[in-house]
Design a protein around this motif. Structure first.
Motif, PDB file in Angstrom:
ATOM      1  N   ASP A 158       0.744  -1.334   0.071  1.00  0.00           N
ATOM      2  CA  ASP A 158       0.007   0.226  -0.011  1.00  0.00           C
ATOM      3  C   ASP A 158       0.715   1.286  -0.011  1.00  0.00           C
ATOM      4  O   ASP A 158       0.466   2.365  -0.247  1.00  0.00           O
ATOM      5  CB  ASP A 158      -0.872   0.135   1.174  1.00  0.00           C
ATOM      6  CG  ASP A 158      -1.966  -1.002   1.112  1.00  0.00           C
ATOM      7  OD1 ASP A 158      -2.229  -1.525   0.064  1.00  0.00           O
ATOM      8  OD2 ASP A 158      -2.565  -1.526   2.255  1.00  0.00           O
ATOM      9  N   LEU A 159       2.194   1.186   0.229  1.00  0.00           N
ATOM     10  CA  LEU A 159       3.003   2.211   0.494  1.00  0.00           C
ATOM     11  C   LEU A 159       2.895   3.318  -0.774  1.00  0.00           C
ATOM     12  O   LEU A 159       2.982   4.513  -0.683  1.00  0.00           O
ATOM     13  CB  LEU A 159       4.398   1.964   0.827  1.00  0.00           C
ATOM     14  CG  LEU A 159       5.415   3.053   1.401  1.00  0.00           C
ATOM     15  CD1 LEU A 159       4.637   4.053   2.427  1.00  0.00           C
ATOM     16  CD2 LEU A 159       6.550   2.536   1.812  1.00  0.00           C
ATOM     17  N   PRO A 160       3.055   2.670  -2.082  1.00  0.00           N
ATOM     18  CA  PRO A 160       3.487   3.423  -3.153  1.00  0.00           C
ATOM     19  C   PRO A 160       1.893   4.448  -3.415  1.00  0.00           C
ATOM     20  O   PRO A 160       2.294   5.370  -3.759  1.00  0.00           O
ATOM     21  CB  PRO A 160       3.525   2.578  -4.470  1.00  0.00           C
ATOM     22  CG  PRO A 160       4.283   1.280  -3.766  1.00  0.00           C
ATOM     23  CD  PRO A 160       3.608   1.212  -2.394  1.00  0.00           C
ATOM     24  N   PHE A 161       1.077   3.846  -2.971  1.00  0.00           N
ATOM     25  CA  PHE A 161      -0.473   4.622  -3.130  1.00  0.00           C
ATOM     26  C   PHE A 161      -0.302   5.691  -2.143  1.00  0.00           C
ATOM     27  O   PHE A 161      -0.803   6.989  -2.546  1.00  0.00           O
ATOM     28  CB  PHE A 161      -1.668   3.794  -2.972  1.00  0.00           C
ATOM     29  CG  PHE A 161      -1.879   2.625  -3.974  1.00  0.00           C
ATOM     30  CD1 PHE A 161      -1.956   2.988  -5.594  1.00  0.00           C
ATOM     31  CD2 PHE A 161      -1.647   1.477  -3.803  1.00  0.00           C
ATOM     32  CE1 PHE A 161      -2.175   2.278  -6.455  1.00  0.00           C
ATOM     33  CE2 PHE A 161      -1.918   0.249  -4.838  1.00  0.00           C
ATOM     34  CZ  PHE A 161      -2.252   0.729  -6.176  1.00  0.00           C
ATOM     35  N   MET A 162      -0.036   5.462  -1.034  1.00  0.00           N
ATOM     36  CA  MET A 162       0.197   6.629  -0.014  1.00  0.00           C
ATOM     37  C   MET A 162       1.265   7.519  -0.232  1.00  0.00           C
ATOM     38  O   MET A 162       1.039   8.858  -0.008  1.00  0.00           O
ATOM     39  CB  MET A 162       0.810   5.850   1.261  1.00  0.00           C
ATOM     40  CG  MET A 162      -0.287   4.846   2.036  1.00  0.00           C
ATOM     41  SD  MET A 162      -0.129   3.940   3.476  1.00  0.00           S
ATOM     42  CE  MET A 162      -1.148   2.945   3.880  1.00  0.00           C
ATOM     43  N   ILE A 163       2.240   7.199  -0.888  1.00  0.00           N
ATOM     44  CA  ILE A 163       3.625   8.226  -1.236  1.00  0.00           C
ATOM     45  C   ILE A 163       2.979   8.959  -2.162  1.00  0.00           C
ATOM     46  O   ILE A 163       2.813  10.227  -2.387  1.00  0.00           O
ATOM     47  CB  ILE A 163       4.702   7.319  -1.819  1.00  0.00           C
ATOM     48  CG1 ILE A 163       5.347   6.712  -0.514  1.00  0.00           C
ATOM     49  CG2 ILE A 163       5.481   8.539  -2.378  1.00  0.00           C
ATOM     50  CD1 ILE A 163       5.837   7.718   0.643  1.00  0.00           C
ATOM     51  N   SER A 164       2.269   8.609  -3.309  1.00  0.00           N
ATOM     52  CA  SER A 164       1.404   9.273  -4.328  1.00  0.00           C
ATOM     53  C   SER A 164       0.511  10.318  -3.712  1.00  0.00           C
ATOM     54  O   SER A 164       0.682  11.339  -4.220  1.00  0.00           O
ATOM     55  CB  SER A 164       0.706   7.926  -5.139  1.00  0.00           C
ATOM     56  OG  SER A 164      -0.140   9.018  -5.997  1.00  0.00           O
ATOM     57  N   ALA A 165      -0.287   9.870  -2.768  1.00  0.00           N
ATOM     58  CA  ALA A 165      -1.235  10.892  -2.263  1.00  0.00           C
ATOM     59  C   ALA A 165      -0.400  11.956  -1.400  1.00  0.00           C
ATOM     60  O   ALA A 165      -0.920  13.165  -1.628  1.00  0.00           O
ATOM     61  CB  ALA A 165      -2.302   9.954  -1.211  1.00  0.00           C
ATOM     62  N   VAL A 166       0.734  11.599  -0.835  1.00  0.00           N
ATOM     63  CA  VAL A 166       1.576  12.487  -0.180  1.00  0.00           C
ATOM     64  C   VAL A 166       2.074  13.773  -1.093  1.00  0.00           C
ATOM     65  O   VAL A 166       1.974  14.701  -0.788  1.00  0.00           O
ATOM     66  CB  VAL A 166       2.663  11.969   0.781  1.00  0.00           C
ATOM     67  CG1 VAL A 166       3.776  12.957   1.179  1.00  0.00           C
ATOM     68  CG2 VAL A 166       1.859  11.100   1.796  1.00  0.00           C
ATOM     69  N   LEU A 167       2.635  13.316  -2.153  1.00  0.00           N
ATOM     70  CA  LEU A 167       3.183  13.841  -3.258  1.00  0.00           C
ATOM     71  C   LEU A 167       2.126  14.781  -3.928  1.00  0.00           C
ATOM     72  O   LEU A 167       2.503  16.145  -4.112  1.00  0.00           O
ATOM     73  CB  LEU A 167       4.100  13.327  -4.419  1.00  0.00           C
ATOM     74  CG  LEU A 167       5.160  12.512  -3.786  1.00  0.00           C
ATOM     75  CD1 LEU A 167       5.851  11.684  -4.902  1.00  0.00           C
ATOM     76  CD2 LEU A 167       6.115  13.588  -3.523  1.00  0.00           C
TER      77      LEU A 167
END
Length: 413
Positions: A158-167
């Protein structure tokens, strides 16, 4: 050039961060669906859904932007995109992801229209080409850099999706804090397909073929390299190198087309793209060879859209070029919507090699059509050709920025 870029640094920073946070999602979604055993046609449908949202959004968001202003509209679109990115991690259902990709495309269209109309407002006749080049570099560099975020998903899916939302959330800051005056959205009326074809048959056929080729690649390229045995880090490197190759060759190929019959450069690019695609499809290359061939493919395939736009503009009056360039963006989008389904069907029928075999057939067909056009129509003299301008394939709004820059360039020659 540096001074021109600094004048719009807030917008360039926003697009770089946005593309870093969103540009890898198409690859990530394809890889995850492939890992889950989802059929190729569904993976292709997800990509088609994105391009459909991007196309419809580019035609429908102007009234909203005009009503609430660029800053609020930009914030709304980015917030929707950020929420969508998190939803992938919450609901892991293919049909939901197809819908989310449509939402992503629609929101991204709103972002592009906001930024491109803003860039057009800030650009002057003296720096318009530089501003457009800086925008393209920021966009593609962000997209290429973002591919490496795929590697974060090895131990935490799930981390890439979370990083996407953060960026995506961080990308709001340069725009929300800017003091630049908000512009008006430029009005444009795209040419009809018939009018575009009458003006420049190779321009529209080449643009449509390019859209189908790159739409198929963006949809299924990651699936292809995964199926031939590459791991996630190699998938990220392959995709990034294809994008980097596309950025590297646009300018030299464009300058070459300014000096010679532009059609011959377009034909050569299609022919080389076809040859590279055939090589990838037919041979079992080592990892380094596949990445190298992917870079070459990107270099020539990514140059085709601006070359086709420039060729079309060679046959038009100045006042017609915004409508024609806008119509060509939509033509590219139509090809990009069809490409994923064609590519996924070819992979379903012929295995992984079917993707690049299909891309090669499209490129070869466009090259043959281009050769026929050189026989039936004489070339525009090099001295009368419009100056080539590298440009991204985003929304029709970029045509306003690109075309006005070409008009100024033609007046100065």
């Amino acid at each position: 050039m540096i001074a021109s870029a600094l004048s719009v640094r807030a917008l360039l920073s926003a697009i770089f961060i946005l593309m870093a946070g969103s540009g890898f999602l198409s690859t990530l979604v394809a890889v995850r669906l492939e890992s889950a055993g989802v059929p190729s046609l569904i993976i292709g449908l997800a990509a088609t859904s994105y391009f459909t949202g991007l196309t419809l959004g580019s035609l429908r968001v102007e009234p909203l932007i005009a009503r609430i202003g660029h800053i609020r509209a930009f914030a709304a679109f980015v917030t929707i995109f950020s929420a969508s990115s998190l939803t992938y991690a919450i609901i892991e259902q293919p049909i939901v992801w197809v819908v989310l990709r449509f939402i992503d495309g629609f929101a991204m269209a709103g972002v592009f229209v906001c930024l491109e109309s803003w860039l057009n407002r800030q650009a002057t006749p003296a720096n318009r080409s530089t501003v457009l080049a800086s925008y393209m570099i920021a966009l593609y560099c962000g997209q290429a850099a973002g591919q490496f975020l795929l590697n974060l998903g090895d131990n935490a899916p799930d981390l890439p999706f979370m990083i996407s939302a953060v960026l995506l959330s961080i990308a709001l800051l340069p725009v929300l804090l800017t003091r630049m005056e908000q512009p008006q959205v430029e009005a444009f009326t795209p040419f009809s397909i018939r009018k575009l074809y009458t003006a420049s048959p190779l321009g529209i056929v080449g643009t449509l073929a390019t859209g189908a080729m790159l739409g198929a690649f963006y949809a299924m390229g990651a699936v292809y390299v995964q199926r031939i045995g590459m791991d996630l880090s190699q998938v990220a490197l392959f995709t990034s190198c294809v994008i980097a190759g596309g950025v590297a060759l646009q300018y030299p190929l464009g300058r070459l087309s300014d000096r010679f019959d532009r059609r011959r450069v377009i034909i050569a690019c299609f022919a080389i793209a076809a040859g590279v695609s055939a090589t990838i499809a037919a041979l079992k290359l080592p990892t380094v060879g596949t990445i190298a061939m992917g870079s070459i493919f990107g270099g020539f395939a990514f140059a085709l859209y601006p070359l086709c736009v420039a060729h079309s503009n060679d046959h038009l009056e100045e006042e017609e070029r915004v409508g024609a360039s806008s119509g060509l963006v939509l033509t590219y989008s139509a090809g990009a919507m069809a490409g994923p389904m064609i590519g996924s069907s070819a992979m379903s029928a012929f295995g992984p090699a079917g993707l690049f075999a299909m891309i090669g057939v499209l490129a070869a067909g466009a090259a043959i059509f281009g050769i026929w056009r050189t026989v039936v129509r004489s070339a525009v003299p090099a001295s009368e050709q419009q100056v080539f301008q590298s440009l991204p394939r985003t929304t029709p709004m970029v045509a306003v920025l690109e075309t006005e820059g070409n008009i100024e360039g033609s007046k100065s020659r």
